[in-house]
Design a protein around this motif. Structure first.
Motif, PDB file in Angstrom:
ATOM      1  N   VAL A  20       0.989  -1.358   0.003  1.00 45.13           N
ATOM      2  CA  VAL A  20       0.004  -0.513  -0.041  1.00 45.13           C
ATOM      3  C   VAL A  20       0.956   1.066  -0.001  1.00 45.13           C
ATOM      4  CG1 VAL A  20      -1.763   1.606   1.461  1.00 45.13           C
ATOM      5  CG2 VAL A  20      -2.197  -1.247   0.721  1.00 45.13           C
ATOM      6  N   SER A  24       0.324   3.985  -2.833  1.00 44.85           N
ATOM      7  CA  SER A  24       0.315   5.559  -2.639  1.00 44.85           C
ATOM      8  C   SER A  24       1.064   6.675  -2.680  1.00 44.85           C
ATOM      9  CB  SER A  24      -0.199   5.942  -1.044  1.00 44.85           C
ATOM     10  OG  SER A  24      -0.900   4.535  -0.501  1.00 44.85           O
ATOM     11  N   SER A 213      -5.951  -5.783   3.559  1.00 47.22           N
ATOM     12  CA  SER A 213      -4.762  -4.363   2.613  1.00 47.22           C
ATOM     13  C   SER A 213      -5.871  -2.943   3.011  1.00 47.22           C
ATOM     14  CB  SER A 213      -5.102  -3.858   1.285  1.00 47.22           C
ATOM     15  OG  SER A 213      -6.413  -4.647   0.630  1.00 47.22           O
ATOM     16  N   ARG A 217      -4.240   0.186   4.500  1.00 46.57           N
ATOM     17  CA  ARG A 217      -4.348   1.909   3.618  1.00 46.57           C
ATOM     18  C   ARG A 217      -4.954   3.288   4.896  1.00 46.57           C
ATOM     19  NH1 ARG A 217      -6.731  -1.109  -1.042  1.00 46.57           N
ATOM     20  NH2 ARG A 217      -8.851  -1.431   0.340  1.00 46.57           N
ATOM     21  N   ARG A 221      -3.185   6.477   5.262  1.00 42.34           N
ATOM     22  CA  ARG A 221      -3.956   7.416   5.831  1.00 42.34           C
ATOM     23  C   ARG A 221      -3.590   8.150   7.119  1.00 42.34           C
ATOM     24  NH1 ARG A 221      -9.814   8.721   3.633  1.00 42.34           N
ATOM     25  NH2 ARG A 221     -10.049  10.539   4.338  1.00 42.34           N
TER      26      ARG A 221
END
Length: 242
Positions: A20, A24, A213, A217, A221
């Motif tokens: 991830v 990103s 996942s 995520r 974030r």
């Protein structure tokens, strides 16, 4: 672009995080597992994400403080002494600790808190969770997070109102109790339901995790959001702005 260090990189969550982070547009600053040099990892990172073990928490916090960087803690099974250490670290660096980094679970907890605050104590609250057979703690960190949300909505403490491990002749359910049931088996990533049961009606608020996942995520974030903030203890609610 952030340099994100992974603490607990050999586990399933560590592997999901690496994927991830790359997706990103950020960079994996490195990863360590048991016995690794967490201070060295912190020195080359913009933020740490920790999905390791409670026993490693203190060292991970000290490394974040030493490097002056934020840390996201998704490790579950924490005790009061761990939360005291987190509070101490939050005086020096930004810290976000949660029982679940999923954005969906964060919103679910918000809804549970709202529902509990608007329904009276005659509505019984039960939390049911299921995870894979290898999970070592119960109730899950997410179940406890949801229980805390329900308790906060009612203006009570979870410690004084939780019911767990019912077996045998337990007697009638206590009014105002928040019950927990933990199921284990297979490869379930995470299933959580909060049941609010009243007289002749019932509300069920649920979340299903289909893949790890989603937690990765949310953690990435959260790390993005923490970078550049002042020292303090933050929540996933703040990341979502709710």
């Amino acid at each position: 672009m952030a340099l994100i260090g992974i603490v607990g990189n050999e586990g399933a969550m560590g592997q999901a995080l690496a994927e991830v982070i790359a997706e990103s547009g950020h960079t994996v600053a490195g990863g360590i597992d048991r016995g690794g040099d967490v201070a060295g990892l912190a020195d080359r990172s913009s933020a740490l994400v920790d999905f390791s073990a409670p026993a490693a928490l203190e060292a991970n916090l000290h490394a974040a403080i030493g490097a002056g960087i934020p840390i996201v803690i998704g490790t579950t099974g924490l005790e009061d002494r761990h939360h005291t250490a987190i509070d101490d670290a939050a005086r020096a660096v930004p810290v976000l600790q949660t029982g679940n980094t999923s954005l969906g679970v964060t919103l679910l907890a918000h809804l549970v808190r709202e529902a509990a605050s608007r329904l009276g104590p005659d509505w019984d609250i039960e939390i049911v969770e299921m995870h894979h057979r290898r999970k070592v703690d119960a109730p899950s960190g997410t179940a406890l997070l949801l229980g805390e949300a329900a308790a906060k909505g009612r203006g009570i403490t979870l410690a004084d109102h939780s019911e767990r491990g019912r077996d045998g002749h337990t007697g009638a359910r206590r009014e105002g109790a928040i019950g927990f049931a933990a199921l284990r088996g297979g490869t379930v990533a995470g299933e959580h339901s909060v049941v609010l049961a009243g007289e002749e009606e019932r509300i069920t608020l649920s979340h299903s995790a289909e893949n790890r996942s989603i937690f990765a995520r949310g953690a990435v974030r959260a790390a993005e959001w923490l970078i550049g903030r002042s020292a303090g203890r933050y929540t996933m609610d703040e990341v979502l702005g709710i």
